[in-house]
Design a protein around this motif. Sequence first.
Motif, short mmCIF file in Angstrom:
data_model
loop_
_atom_site.label_atom_id
_atom_site.label_comp_id
_atom_site.label_asym_id
_atom_site.label_seq_id
_atom_site.Cartn_x
_atom_site.Cartn_y
_atom_site.Cartn_z
N LYS A 168 -2.55 0.03 -4.22
CA LYS A 168 -1.63 0.26 -5.33
C LYS A 168 -2.11 -0.55 -6.53
CE LYS A 168 2.76 0.45 -4.47
NZ LYS A 168 3.86 1.28 -4.05
N ALA A 169 -1.68 -0.15 -7.71
CA ALA A 169 -2.06 -0.87 -8.93
C ALA A 169 -0.84 -1.00 -9.84
CB ALA A 169 -3.17 -0.12 -9.66
N TYR B 272 0.82 -1.20 0.00
CA TYR B 272 0.00 0.00 0.00
C TYR B 272 0.86 1.26 0.00
CZ TYR B 272 -3.52 -3.32 1.63
OH TYR B 272 -4.36 -4.39 1.74
N ASP B 273 0.34 2.30 -0.64
CA ASP B 273 0.87 3.64 -0.45
C ASP B 273 0.29 4.16 0.85
OD1 ASP B 273 2.47 3.86 -2.77
OD2 ASP B 273 0.73 4.39 -3.98
N LEU B 274 0.80 5.28 1.33
CA LEU B 274 0.37 5.80 2.62
C LEU B 274 -0.06 7.24 2.49
CD1 LEU B 274 0.24 4.86 5.59
CD2 LEU B 274 2.53 5.81 5.88
#
Length: 152
Positions: free
Chosen positions: A123-124, A109-111
């Motif tokens: 995220k992708a 994950y980004d934060l």
Amino acid sequence: MKLSDIKKHLETMETVNFQLQNGTFVPAHFHVTEVGVVTKHFIDCGGTVRNEKVANFQLWNANDVDHRLKPVKLRNIIALSERVLGLEDLEIEVEYQQTGNDGQTIGKYDLAFDGNHFILLSKATACLAQDHCGVPQEPSNASCCTPGGGCC
């Protein structure tokens, strides 16, 4: 979010909470089991060599339901990582595996920060060489990886 951002937010927080985009909170007894640097050296489908580097935090839930990570403790873990690992002011990527979901793997994950909680942003994947791959600018059902296209 960069490492400097999380450090700034931790200075004013009384508790550390992480929340998924769907509103579900990471259990309050989570542990930060790793803080490190992840470097990715790769070549994209267009032939461009790339280097990416992120600060990585791993969240983990234990049976230790009395555990609560305090902001000062996380700041100390970050400071130690900066000293020992030379951790730079990088973008943060968080690894987390939701509990109760048999068969799921670790998510990355980004934060972000909403003023009260840290938010784990999904995220992708993406093609980094769309200009070399023949990927149309507008969405379509056509595959970018046609025979002889040089992409895949």
